[in-house]
Scaffold this active site. Sequence first.
Site, mmCIF file in Angstrom:
data_model
loop_
_atom_site.group_PDB
_atom_site.id
_atom_site.type_symbol
_atom_site.label_atom_id
_atom_site.label_comp_id
_atom_site.label_asym_id
_atom_site.label_seq_id
_atom_site.Cartn_x
_atom_site.Cartn_y
_atom_site.Cartn_z
ATOM 1 N N ALA A 120 39.011 43.711 38.828
ATOM 2 C CA ALA A 120 38.576 45.055 39.257
ATOM 3 C C ALA A 120 37.596 45.009 40.434
ATOM 4 O O ALA A 120 37.543 45.951 41.242
ATOM 5 C CB ALA A 120 37.952 45.786 38.078
ATOM 6 N N TYR A 141 50.144 42.324 31.646
ATOM 7 C CA TYR A 141 49.559 41.033 32.005
ATOM 8 C C TYR A 141 50.194 39.828 31.297
ATOM 9 O O TYR A 141 49.762 38.698 31.488
ATOM 10 C CB TYR A 141 48.045 41.052 31.737
ATOM 11 C CG TYR A 141 47.323 42.129 32.539
ATOM 12 C CD1 TYR A 141 47.276 42.058 33.928
ATOM 13 C CD2 TYR A 141 46.712 43.212 31.916
ATOM 14 C CE1 TYR A 141 46.630 43.038 34.670
ATOM 15 C CE2 TYR A 141 46.060 44.199 32.654
ATOM 16 C CZ TYR A 141 46.027 44.104 34.026
ATOM 17 O OH TYR A 141 45.403 45.063 34.758
ATOM 18 N N PRO A 161 36.463 39.848 36.165
ATOM 19 C CA PRO A 161 36.215 40.509 34.887
ATOM 20 C C PRO A 161 37.470 40.825 34.082
ATOM 21 O O PRO A 161 38.481 41.284 34.628
ATOM 22 C CB PRO A 161 35.489 41.799 35.272
ATOM 23 C CG PRO A 161 35.714 41.979 36.718
ATOM 24 C CD PRO A 161 35.903 40.598 37.288
ATOM 25 N N ASN A 162 37.346 40.570 32.792
ATOM 26 C CA ASN A 162 38.348 40.883 31.762
ATOM 27 C C ASN A 162 39.549 39.939 31.750
ATOM 28 O O ASN A 162 40.372 40.020 30.835
ATOM 29 C CB ASN A 162 38.826 42.351 31.862
ATOM 30 C CG ASN A 162 37.685 43.315 31.636
ATOM 31 O OD1 ASN A 162 36.963 43.185 30.656
ATOM 32 N ND2 ASN A 162 37.475 44.244 32.546
ATOM 33 N N ARG A 191 50.531 50.599 41.352
ATOM 34 C CA ARG A 191 49.645 51.171 40.332
ATOM 35 C C ARG A 191 48.772 52.274 40.964
ATOM 36 O O ARG A 191 49.116 52.806 42.006
ATOM 37 C CB ARG A 191 48.834 50.034 39.691
ATOM 38 C CG ARG A 191 49.746 48.971 39.043
ATOM 39 C CD ARG A 191 48.967 47.858 38.390
ATOM 40 N NE ARG A 191 48.220 48.324 37.241
ATOM 41 C CZ ARG A 191 47.305 47.594 36.597
ATOM 42 N NH1 ARG A 191 47.048 46.360 37.011
ATOM 43 N NH2 ARG A 191 46.665 48.079 35.572
ATOM 44 N N ASN A 240 41.259 35.643 41.859
ATOM 45 C CA ASN A 240 41.645 36.954 41.329
ATOM 46 C C ASN A 240 40.337 37.626 40.922
ATOM 47 O O ASN A 240 39.802 37.372 39.841
ATOM 48 C CB ASN A 240 42.591 36.814 40.131
ATOM 49 C CG ASN A 240 43.103 38.175 39.655
ATOM 50 O OD1 ASN A 240 42.593 39.219 40.072
ATOM 51 N ND2 ASN A 240 44.086 38.162 38.779
ATOM 52 N N ARG A 297 45.581 41.438 25.009
ATOM 53 C CA ARG A 297 45.737 42.891 25.151
ATOM 54 C C ARG A 297 46.678 43.176 26.320
ATOM 55 O O ARG A 297 46.846 42.349 27.205
ATOM 56 C CB ARG A 297 44.374 43.549 25.462
ATOM 57 C CG ARG A 297 43.202 43.121 24.596
ATOM 58 C CD ARG A 297 43.167 43.811 23.253
ATOM 59 N NE ARG A 297 43.155 45.252 23.402
ATOM 60 C CZ ARG A 297 42.046 45.997 23.492
ATOM 61 N NH1 ARG A 297 40.868 45.424 23.449
ATOM 62 N NH2 ARG A 297 42.136 47.303 23.626
ATOM 63 N N GLU A 305 43.990 35.257 47.835
ATOM 64 C CA GLU A 305 43.796 36.343 46.866
ATOM 65 C C GLU A 305 45.056 36.480 46.022
ATOM 66 O O GLU A 305 46.156 36.564 46.574
ATOM 67 C CB GLU A 305 43.530 37.651 47.616
ATOM 68 C CG GLU A 305 43.433 38.865 46.702
ATOM 69 C CD GLU A 305 43.251 40.184 47.470
ATOM 70 O OE1 GLU A 305 43.113 40.152 48.718
ATOM 71 O OE2 GLU A 305 43.269 41.235 46.814
ATOM 72 N N HIS A 331 46.950 38.451 42.480
ATOM 73 C CA HIS A 331 46.936 39.425 41.399
ATOM 74 C C HIS A 331 48.176 39.235 40.561
ATOM 75 O O HIS A 331 49.255 38.929 41.087
ATOM 76 C CB HIS A 331 46.886 40.861 41.931
ATOM 77 C CG HIS A 331 45.634 41.115 42.707
ATOM 78 N ND1 HIS A 331 44.415 41.281 42.098
ATOM 79 C CD2 HIS A 331 45.412 41.156 44.038
ATOM 80 C CE1 HIS A 331 43.496 41.440 43.041
ATOM 81 N NE2 HIS A 331 44.068 41.354 44.228
HETATM 82 O O1 CA2 Z 1 46.810 42.373 38.511
HETATM 83 C C1 CA2 Z 1 45.739 41.752 38.583
HETATM 84 O O2 CA2 Z 1 45.670 40.527 38.578
HETATM 85 C C2 CA2 Z 1 44.426 42.538 38.627
HETATM 86 O O3 CA2 Z 1 43.513 41.823 39.445
HETATM 87 C C3 CA2 Z 1 43.932 42.615 37.197
HETATM 88 C C4 CA2 Z 1 42.684 43.470 37.030
HETATM 89 C C5 CA2 Z 1 42.875 44.829 37.683
HETATM 90 O O4 CA2 Z 1 41.660 45.568 37.615
HETATM 91 C C6 CA2 Z 1 43.312 44.708 39.131
HETATM 92 O O5 CA2 Z 1 43.525 46.010 39.646
HETATM 93 C C7 CA2 Z 1 44.599 43.930 39.230
HETATM 94 C C8 CA2 Z 1 42.352 43.688 35.552
HETATM 95 C C9 CA2 Z 1 42.256 42.450 34.736
HETATM 96 C C10 CA2 Z 1 42.176 42.845 33.299
HETATM 97 O O6 CA2 Z 1 42.855 41.881 32.554
HETATM 98 C C11 CA2 Z 1 43.166 42.164 31.269
HETATM 99 C C12 CA2 Z 1 43.948 41.240 30.628
HETATM 100 C C13 CA2 Z 1 44.315 41.471 29.333
HETATM 101 C C14 CA2 Z 1 43.886 42.608 28.683
HETATM 102 C C15 CA2 Z 1 43.107 43.537 29.317
HETATM 103 C C16 CA2 Z 1 42.741 43.302 30.640
#
Ligand code: CA2
Length: 138
Positions: free
Chosen positions: A75, A23, A10-11, A105, A72, A18, A96, A98
């Site tokens: 969340a 990221y 997700p996301n 974090r 990946n 963003r 896996e 990230h």
């Molecule tokens: O660091 C990572 O790859 C995560 O898997 C990213 C997840 C986060 O919930 C994990 O704890 C760590 C979140 C991905 C959200 O990605 C976005 C990218 C751009 C803008 C907003 C969110």
Amino acid sequence: MKKLIIINGPNLNLLGTREPEIYGSLSFTEFLDELRAKYFDMSIDYFQSNIEGELIDKIQEAGFSYDGIILNAAAYTHTSVGIGDAVKAVESPVIEVHISNTFAREDFRHQSFISPNAKGVILGFGLQSYELAIQSFI
Ligand code: CA2
């Protein structure tokens, strides 16, 4: 030719739009074009979903025909017993990954339902985490 699939949760479709300080500013599709050009002797498929069940379906579907899955789960990493069980159930090795260093974090990001069932874990190297995972299959 090795057959890999990257599965994003997700996301991650928002990458490059963003929160660039966490990221980065590249979209995943731009990054994927670069990966495919660099690792042209591997087949690299891609799937992204914001829906937990769709991620489980894809892990089940890919998990008996691919040489490797780079996952990946975003969340859902920290919440999903179902995705953890799917990773355990399949034959293909799952790496896996990230983008961020989840251990640097919030505490809730220190828990992963994927890690106990993954072949390995790569985190904190930005988008390069995916590339390091690909290199593990060479
Ligand atoms: O660091 C990572 O790859 C995560 O898997 C990213 C997840 C986060 O919930 C994990 O704890 C760590 C979140 C991905 C959200 O990605 C976005 C990218 C751009 C803008 C907003 C969110």
